[in-house]
Design an enzyme around this catalytic site. Structure first.
Site, PDB file in Angstrom:
ATOM      1  N   LYS A 189     -33.288   0.229 -37.121  1.00 35.32           N
ATOM      2  CA  LYS A 189     -33.590   0.746 -35.773  1.00 35.32           C
ATOM      3  C   LYS A 189     -33.669   2.259 -35.934  1.00 35.32           C
ATOM      4  CE  LYS A 189     -32.176   2.311 -32.141  1.00 35.32           C
ATOM      5  NZ  LYS A 189     -32.588   3.671 -31.711  1.00 35.32           N
ATOM      6  N   GLU A 263     -21.160   6.713 -40.492  1.00 34.32           N
ATOM      7  CA  GLU A 263     -21.162   8.117 -40.914  1.00 34.32           C
ATOM      8  C   GLU A 263     -21.345   8.940 -39.646  1.00 34.32           C
ATOM      9  OE1 GLU A 263     -21.899  11.456 -41.421  1.00 34.32           O
ATOM     10  OE2 GLU A 263     -23.770  11.122 -42.557  1.00 34.32           O
ATOM     11  N   CYS A 298     -24.717  16.955 -40.693  1.00 34.04           N
ATOM     12  CA  CYS A 298     -23.304  16.551 -40.557  1.00 34.04           C
ATOM     13  C   CYS A 298     -22.409  17.403 -41.436  1.00 34.04           C
ATOM     14  CB  CYS A 298     -23.132  15.098 -41.002  1.00 34.04           C
ATOM     15  SG  CYS A 298     -24.276  13.996 -40.225  1.00 34.04           S
ATOM     16  N   GLU A 400     -18.567  19.312 -32.963  1.00 37.52           N
ATOM     17  CA  GLU A 400     -19.801  19.369 -33.739  1.00 37.52           C
ATOM     18  C   GLU A 400     -20.944  19.790 -32.823  1.00 37.52           C
ATOM     19  OE1 GLU A 400     -21.429  15.700 -35.409  1.00 37.52           O
ATOM     20  OE2 GLU A 400     -21.781  16.797 -37.266  1.00 37.52           O
TER      21      GLU A 400
HETATM   22  P1  ADP Z   1     -27.547  11.282 -30.739  1.00 35.61           P
HETATM   23  O1  ADP Z   1     -26.803  11.528 -29.471  1.00 35.61           O
HETATM   24  O2  ADP Z   1     -27.523  12.430 -31.647  1.00 35.61           O
HETATM   25  O3  ADP Z   1     -28.900  10.698 -30.568  1.00 35.61           O
HETATM   26  P2  ADP Z   1     -26.402   8.708 -31.202  1.00 35.61           P
HETATM   27  O4  ADP Z   1     -25.174   8.372 -31.944  1.00 35.61           O
HETATM   28  O5  ADP Z   1     -26.414   8.438 -29.748  1.00 35.61           O
HETATM   29  O6  ADP Z   1     -26.675  10.222 -31.524  1.00 35.61           O
HETATM   30  O7  ADP Z   1     -27.654   7.982 -31.825  1.00 35.61           O
HETATM   31  C1  ADP Z   1     -27.768   7.603 -33.175  1.00 35.61           C
HETATM   32  C2  ADP Z   1     -28.488   6.280 -33.247  1.00 35.61           C
HETATM   33  O8  ADP Z   1     -27.705   5.294 -32.576  1.00 35.61           O
HETATM   34  C3  ADP Z   1     -29.849   6.265 -32.551  1.00 35.61           C
HETATM   35  O9  ADP Z   1     -30.728   5.455 -33.305  1.00 35.61           O
HETATM   36  C4  ADP Z   1     -29.532   5.616 -31.221  1.00 35.61           C
HETATM   37  O10 ADP Z   1     -30.633   4.975 -30.617  1.00 35.61           O
HETATM   38  C5  ADP Z   1     -28.496   4.598 -31.625  1.00 35.61           C
HETATM   39  N1  ADP Z   1     -27.620   4.137 -30.538  1.00 35.61           N
HETATM   40  C6  ADP Z   1     -27.215   4.824 -29.449  1.00 35.61           C
HETATM   41  N2  ADP Z   1     -26.428   4.058 -28.661  1.00 35.61           N
HETATM   42  C7  ADP Z   1     -26.319   2.846 -29.286  1.00 35.61           C
HETATM   43  C8  ADP Z   1     -25.643   1.621 -28.984  1.00 35.61           C
HETATM   44  N3  ADP Z   1     -24.908   1.481 -27.906  1.00 35.61           N
HETATM   45  N4  ADP Z   1     -25.746   0.610 -29.863  1.00 35.61           N
HETATM   46  C9  ADP Z   1     -26.478   0.730 -30.990  1.00 35.61           C
HETATM   47  N5  ADP Z   1     -27.148   1.852 -31.319  1.00 35.61           N
HETATM   48  C10 ADP Z   1     -27.077   2.904 -30.490  1.00 35.61           C
END
Ligand code: ADP
Length: 498
Positions: A189, A263, A298, A400
């Protein structure tokens, strides 16, 4: 050809061709809902293409394709799988320039300093794991003379890989190359901000791999990421992203009792002792803070503890170097620093800069300059910032930021600086700069981080375990152990010979 590459025209055409698609079961397919969302060039604010808006129905289709393909993939001799991964590496290397251009277009990461090196690491990572496929060995155990006892490594099945936007290609490779080498099928994804270059990589890999072995979806976290984590046939999730989302994923995975690798970022200390080679430390600070990536890393050296006797010279020299860096068109070979990824992140970085400006006793150094070319009027450029006078307990030094903002904090006492360096919720990476072998060795033992470097600050490398402790996450990536421990089950077999 050279011309179109320089202007990014080839990549723009590629972005259009890939628009609106996932890659499932060996082919490009539109979202089940038919919906798409825009992919925007953060340097111009212009749409370069669209991404398929994935939902549960797409997750189901991708996981079904992966389940179907995985059995045969796992039955293939391990070195034959490795050979195919090496063939993927060769094709990815051949296509590295267009991948790099596409990455620069969708993320604003400068082509020479960031996007091209990242595209090359992808190929390198597949080469590395292609060679390691033959190392999926088990053990024999002297359990009893009448019972032949052994272990074997078996793939988990279908692995879900959820990507961030900051180094989407490198981190995808760190996740899927070992998963595939070990005989798993993958459903990726991509990050909503950076879906296209990752999609192109999976498309190229599918020229070599059996259909369904490597699939990719684009979409948003709750609508597409969450159903992937929750899918009953996904046996493992590997994720890079925020702490909050990491916790959420770990909770969902706990419901299914499946393993996760997380991570989750850092607030990495860099300690510069008074006996350090100052020029090397300065160069290390510029590289380590990942100013060329707008600090969106990171492992960014976002807390620099510098001995009081050299701190002024250190700040002046870092400022001089960053000032000499050119911020501008990510596709221009002359550019050192590109843009922030998205308007939301741009706001967030500014809010931390504002917070820092209001700290009592703070001094702020704003470096380099944003481009004045009108085509980049809407570009998400942020001047790199060094704060001095901010203490280690201030939010700017604790949280961060994921932007080009670092704090330089003077110290005089070694014991005290080790304590300050460790006084963080995170534990991903740390560096120490000194000519004393004794101090260096001592610090490597005491710094609480998954990666400690002495007199350098390089990024994660294929072959070296990478991953944090504390809030920085769970598990390791990029090494042989990462493949064995995180992408296989160990089965114990006992044969009664009596
Ligand atoms: P950022 O805020 O920097 O985008 P996230 O941790 O929200 O960081 O996003 C990292 C990845 O996790 C993205 O691919 C995002 O779509 C996905 N993501 C965000 N929320 C969820 C969730 N509830 N379950 C699975 N994947 C998620």
């Amino acid at each position: 050809m050279a011309d179109t590459l320089h202007t990014g025209k080839a990549a723009a055409g590629l972005a259009r061709r890939l628009s609106g698609n996932h890659f499932i079961g060996g082919r490009l397919v539109a979202a089940a809902s038919g919906e798409t969302f825009p992919v925007v060039n953060p340097a111009t604010g212009l749409e370069i293409g669209r991404a398929a808006n994935g939902t549960g129905a797409d997750v189901n289709a991708a996981v079904d394709a992966a389940v179907k393909a995985q059995k045969e993939w796992a039955r293939m001799p391990a070195r034959a799988r490795g050979k195919l991964l090496n063939e993927c590496a060769a094709r990815l290397q051949e296509q590295a320039e267009e991948i790099a251009q596409l990455l620069a277009l969708e993320t604003g990461k400068a082509i020479r300093t960031e996007s091209r090196p990242e595209a090359m690491v992808v190929a390198d990572c597949f080469t590395f794991y292609g060679g390691l496929a033959g190392e999926l060995k088990g053990e024999t155990i002297p359990f009893s003379p009448t019972m032949m006892t052994l272990t074997q490594r078996e793939p988990i099945g279908v692995v879900g890989a959820i990507l961030p936007w900051n180094a989407p290609l490198m981190l995808m490779a760190f996740k899927i190359a070992p998963a595939l080498a070990a005989g798993n099928a993958v459903v990726v994804k991509s990050a909503e901000e950076a879906p296209l270059a990752a999609l192109r990589i999976i498309e190229i890999m599918n020229q070599v791999l059996p259909p369904g072995v490597a699939n990719i979806l684009s979409g948003f976290g709750p609508e597409c990421g969450a159903p992937l984590v929750e899918h009953p046939k996904v046996g493992k999730i590997t994720f890079t992203g925020s702490v909050e989302t990491g916790r959420h994923i770990a909770r969902a995975a706990a419901e299914k009792l499946i393993p996760v690798t997380l991570e989750l970022g850092g607030k990495s200390p860099m300690i510069v002792m008074d006996d350090a080679d100052l020029d090397k430390a300065v160069a290390g600070a510029v590289a380590g803070m990942r100013f060329t990536r707008q600090g969106q890393s990171c492992t960014a050296a976002s807390r620099m503890f510098v001995h009081e006797s050299i701190v002024d010279a250190f700040v002046d020299k870092v400022a001089e170097k960053v000032n000499a860096m050119k911020m501008g068109d990510p596709l221009d070979e002359a550019t050192d620093i590109g843009t922030i990824i998205s308007p939301g992140q741009f706001e967030r970085v500014h809010s931390y800069i504002k917070m820092g400006e209001q700290a009592p006793g703070v001094r702020i150094h704003r470096l380099s300059s944003v481009p004045d070319d009108p085509q980049f009027k809407k570009g998400l450029f942020v001047q790199p910032v060094i704060f001095t006078g901010i203490a280690n307990d201030h939010r700017v030094a604790r949280e961060e930021i994921f932007g080009p903002v670092t704090c330089v904090i003077p110290f005089t006492d070694y014991e005290d600086v080790i304590e300050q360096a460790n006084d963080s919720d995170f534990g991903l990476a740390a560096t120490i700069w000194t000519r004393s072998l004794k101090v260096a060795m001592d610090a490597t033992q005491r710094l609480q981080a998954g990666l400690v470097q002495v007199n350098q600050n390089i990024v994660a490398q294929p072959g070296l375990s990478y991953g944090g402790i504390k809030q920085s996450g769970l598990g390791k990536e990029a090494s042989l152990e990462a493949m064995l421990e995180h992408f296989t089950h160990k089965k114990t077999i006992i044969i009664n010979l009596d």
